[in-house]
Write a protein that holds these residues in place. Sequence first.
Motif, mmCIF file in Angstrom:
data_model
loop_
_atom_site.group_PDB
_atom_site.id
_atom_site.type_symbol
_atom_site.label_atom_id
_atom_site.label_comp_id
_atom_site.label_asym_id
_atom_site.label_seq_id
_atom_site.Cartn_x
_atom_site.Cartn_y
_atom_site.Cartn_z
ATOM 1 N N TYR A 135 0.840 -1.198 0.000
ATOM 2 C CA TYR A 135 0.000 0.000 0.000
ATOM 3 C C TYR A 135 0.879 1.255 0.000
ATOM 4 C CZ TYR A 135 -3.816 -3.103 1.388
ATOM 5 O OH TYR A 135 -4.763 -4.116 1.438
ATOM 6 N N GLU A 136 0.391 2.295 -0.678
ATOM 7 C CA GLU A 136 0.999 3.604 -0.548
ATOM 8 C C GLU A 136 0.689 4.165 0.841
ATOM 9 O OE1 GLU A 136 3.023 4.788 -2.569
ATOM 10 O OE2 GLU A 136 2.607 3.956 -4.554
ATOM 11 N N ARG A 137 1.366 5.243 1.196
ATOM 12 C CA ARG A 137 1.170 5.841 2.516
ATOM 13 C C ARG A 137 -0.264 6.281 2.742
ATOM 14 N NH1 ARG A 137 5.804 7.241 5.136
ATOM 15 N NH2 ARG A 137 4.725 8.910 6.241
ATOM 16 N N ASP A 138 -0.967 6.639 1.639
ATOM 17 C CA ASP A 138 -2.351 7.092 1.782
ATOM 18 C C ASP A 138 -3.352 5.946 1.778
ATOM 19 O OD1 ASP A 138 -2.348 6.298 -0.868
ATOM 20 O OD2 ASP A 138 -2.905 8.246 -1.684
ATOM 21 N N GLY A 139 -2.870 4.703 1.773
ATOM 22 C CA GLY A 139 -3.741 3.538 1.802
ATOM 23 C C GLY A 139 -4.106 2.994 0.439
ATOM 24 N N THR A 140 -3.584 3.588 -0.648
ATOM 25 C CA THR A 140 -3.860 3.090 -1.995
ATOM 26 C C THR A 140 -3.194 1.732 -2.197
ATOM 27 O OG1 THR A 140 -3.994 5.333 -2.885
ATOM 28 C CG2 THR A 140 -3.617 3.556 -4.458
ATOM 29 N N LEU A 141 -3.963 0.753 -2.632
ATOM 30 C CA LEU A 141 -3.439 -0.584 -2.883
ATOM 31 C C LEU A 141 -2.591 -0.584 -4.145
ATOM 32 C CD1 LEU A 141 -3.326 -3.640 -2.304
ATOM 33 C CD2 LEU A 141 -5.492 -3.859 -3.548
ATOM 34 N N VAL A 142 -1.355 -1.075 -4.032
ATOM 35 C CA VAL A 142 -0.429 -1.103 -5.168
ATOM 36 C C VAL A 142 -0.400 -2.470 -5.821
ATOM 37 C CG1 VAL A 142 1.974 -0.805 -5.881
ATOM 38 C CG2 VAL A 142 0.980 0.707 -4.145
ATOM 39 N N GLY A 143 -0.397 -3.529 -5.018
ATOM 40 C CA GLY A 143 -0.323 -4.879 -5.568
ATOM 41 C C GLY A 143 -0.204 -5.893 -4.454
ATOM 42 N N SER A 144 0.039 -7.156 -4.826
ATOM 43 C CA SER A 144 0.159 -8.224 -3.841
ATOM 44 C C SER A 144 1.280 -9.169 -4.243
ATOM 45 C CB SER A 144 -1.153 -8.993 -3.714
ATOM 46 O OG SER A 144 -1.512 -9.587 -4.950
ATOM 47 N N LEU A 145 1.781 -9.910 -3.277
ATOM 48 C CA LEU A 145 2.876 -10.847 -3.496
ATOM 49 C C LEU A 145 2.329 -12.257 -3.650
ATOM 50 C CD1 LEU A 145 4.301 -8.314 -2.350
ATOM 51 C CD2 LEU A 145 5.834 -9.858 -1.114
ATOM 52 N N PRO A 146 3.050 -13.129 -4.368
ATOM 53 C CA PRO A 146 2.610 -14.524 -4.493
ATOM 54 C C PRO A 146 2.736 -15.252 -3.163
ATOM 55 C CG PRO A 146 4.800 -14.259 -5.424
ATOM 56 C CD PRO A 146 4.320 -12.877 -5.090
ATOM 57 N N VAL A 147 1.855 -16.230 -2.939
ATOM 58 C CA VAL A 147 1.858 -17.046 -1.723
ATOM 59 C C VAL A 147 1.840 -18.525 -2.135
ATOM 60 C CG1 VAL A 147 0.561 -17.695 0.350
ATOM 61 C CG2 VAL A 147 0.671 -15.286 -0.361
ATOM 62 N N PRO A 148 2.703 -19.349 -1.565
ATOM 63 C CA PRO A 148 2.699 -20.777 -1.905
ATOM 64 C C PRO A 148 1.346 -21.417 -1.625
ATOM 65 C CG PRO A 148 4.662 -20.203 -0.660
ATOM 66 C CD PRO A 148 3.758 -19.014 -0.595
ATOM 67 N N ASP A 149 0.946 -22.330 -2.480
ATOM 68 C CA ASP A 149 -0.366 -22.971 -2.324
ATOM 69 C C ASP A 149 -0.523 -23.634 -0.964
ATOM 70 O OD1 ASP A 149 -1.161 -22.166 -4.841
ATOM 71 O OD2 ASP A 149 -0.658 -24.070 -5.816
ATOM 72 N N ALA A 150 0.527 -24.290 -0.477
ATOM 73 C CA ALA A 150 0.413 -25.032 0.784
ATOM 74 C C ALA A 150 0.105 -24.121 1.960
ATOM 75 C CB ALA A 150 1.698 -25.805 1.060
ATOM 76 N N LEU A 151 0.485 -22.850 1.883
ATOM 77 C CA LEU A 151 0.273 -21.926 2.995
ATOM 78 C C LEU A 151 -1.098 -21.276 2.973
ATOM 79 C CD1 LEU A 151 3.719 -20.099 3.290
ATOM 80 C CD2 LEU A 151 3.021 -22.331 4.165
ATOM 81 N N LYS A 152 -1.873 -21.553 1.940
ATOM 82 C CA LYS A 152 -3.211 -20.976 1.851
ATOM 83 C C LYS A 152 -4.181 -21.745 2.753
ATOM 84 C CE LYS A 152 -2.410 -19.384 -2.872
ATOM 85 N NZ LYS A 152 -2.765 -19.530 -4.306
ATOM 86 N N VAL A 153 -5.235 -21.038 3.171
ATOM 87 C CA VAL A 153 -6.226 -21.652 4.066
ATOM 88 C C VAL A 153 -6.983 -22.754 3.327
ATOM 89 C CG1 VAL A 153 -8.374 -21.196 5.310
ATOM 90 C CG2 VAL A 153 -6.451 -19.603 5.501
ATOM 91 N N ALA A 154 -7.201 -23.881 4.002
ATOM 92 C CA ALA A 154 -7.964 -24.988 3.416
ATOM 93 C C ALA A 154 -9.360 -24.508 3.020
ATOM 94 C CB ALA A 154 -8.059 -26.132 4.421
ATOM 95 N N PRO A 155 -9.900 -25.025 1.901
ATOM 96 C CA PRO A 155 -9.422 -26.145 1.104
ATOM 97 C C PRO A 155 -8.418 -25.778 0.028
ATOM 98 C CG PRO A 155 -11.546 -25.439 0.280
ATOM 99 C CD PRO A 155 -11.260 -24.583 1.479
ATOM 100 N N ALA A 156 -8.101 -24.488 -0.145
ATOM 101 C CA ALA A 156 -7.130 -24.116 -1.169
ATOM 102 C C ALA A 156 -5.736 -24.612 -0.817
ATOM 103 C CB ALA A 156 -7.118 -22.602 -1.355
ATOM 104 N N GLY A 157 -5.435 -24.693 0.478
ATOM 105 C CA GLY A 157 -4.127 -25.144 0.930
ATOM 106 C C GLY A 157 -4.239 -25.944 2.206
ATOM 107 N N ARG A 158 -3.190 -25.918 3.021
ATOM 108 C CA ARG A 158 -3.134 -26.763 4.221
ATOM 109 C C ARG A 158 -3.137 -25.952 5.511
ATOM 110 N NH1 ARG A 158 2.268 -29.293 3.111
ATOM 111 N NH2 ARG A 158 2.053 -29.951 5.281
ATOM 112 N N ALA A 159 -3.359 -24.657 5.413
ATOM 113 C CA ALA A 159 -3.359 -23.811 6.612
ATOM 114 C C ALA A 159 -4.737 -23.766 7.251
ATOM 115 C CB ALA A 159 -2.898 -22.399 6.262
ATOM 116 N N THR A 160 -4.751 -23.478 8.552
ATOM 117 C CA THR A 160 -5.991 -23.334 9.309
ATOM 118 C C THR A 160 -6.383 -21.867 9.347
ATOM 119 O OG1 THR A 160 -5.427 -25.236 10.688
ATOM 120 C CG2 THR A 160 -7.086 -23.708 11.553
#
Length: 350
Positions: A135-160
């Motif tokens: 985010y920019e300092r004013d709260g404007t969303l700039v982008g997002s980073l990739p996240v490994p599938d296994a770390l995503k919340v189930a059922p997409a991944g294995r996280a709780t």
Amino acid sequence: MRMRSVLATVTAGLAAATCVTAAAPADAHSGKAPGVHACSPAVSITSYSDALDKTTYDGTFVGNLSALAVDRGGRIAALSDRSSLFTLDRETLKPTSVVNLVDEKGAPLDSEGLAVDGDGTRLVTSETEPSVRRYERDGTLVGSLPVPDALKVAPAGRATSNLTFEGLTLLPGGHTLLAAMEGTLSGDTAGIVRFQTWERTRHDFRLSAQYGYRTDTGLGVSEAQATPDGRLLVLERGFTAGVGNTVRLYLADLRHATDTRRVDTLTGQDGVRLARKTLLADLVNCPSLGAQAKQPQPNPLLDNIEGLTITGRTPDGRLQLLLVSDDNQNAVQTTRLYSLSARLPHTVNG
């Protein structure tokens, strides 16, 4: 995180942080230490402040604080898990501004981890997916980073759900970003959590090494903060109804840990080296400084401590730490700021 009861047995930005000092919390609701108040041989507490507890700023509730980071000019950025990002004055630690953060669809975040990049943009985690957004300092969303599938919340991944990216920090130099999972992935041995890193590219960050870290029984990781020498301060935290909080501060070293990106399950198996850690302090042993608790606590100073940042150094070289508790907007919990100092050992126990 919105606290659950669990059975507990009981940086470019970072480089700037080591050059500035936030004042110890001080006000009519503070406890002040006239001298050194040891929590352990390595850690002392200077003061605490409840001045922000159950207050509002510009119509926004000042609470639910889950992360802290040093901003430009020594100001403190304080992140609420209800999508509010406050700026605190470096001297008084009172809010001077607030912005609201949303995702790509305009929805609020379960925002838990915070790092301020060298260009002033904010890197913020949300436990929901989980995610890391910029985010920019004013709260404007700039982008997002990739996240490994296994770390995503189930059922997409294995996280709780509600046990994902709780801590976020830039390592010295600002080339590596690290996010700490709070809880264990399905299939991994209970108590072993994953630390995910990203390496800076020309335009953003790409996925990089991953490491395993073993928490104490019944505890989860509530924060991770890089030290000037590239190690990590790790807060482990738990709660037992009728007893209270357990909060321990560890120093962790990833230098000899195995990259677990391609290790499907972590079971403590031979050949996979977890991060080494050594206990700096169990905060139950800190002097209470006259603090009062609104619910049972083994030490009335304790609450649901979730945020930690390094604000500078003392004249004798100890790191100055600022911690904050998340009150969950709950009448029996407190938004409390803590000023501590820590002398780090040269090595970390295996």
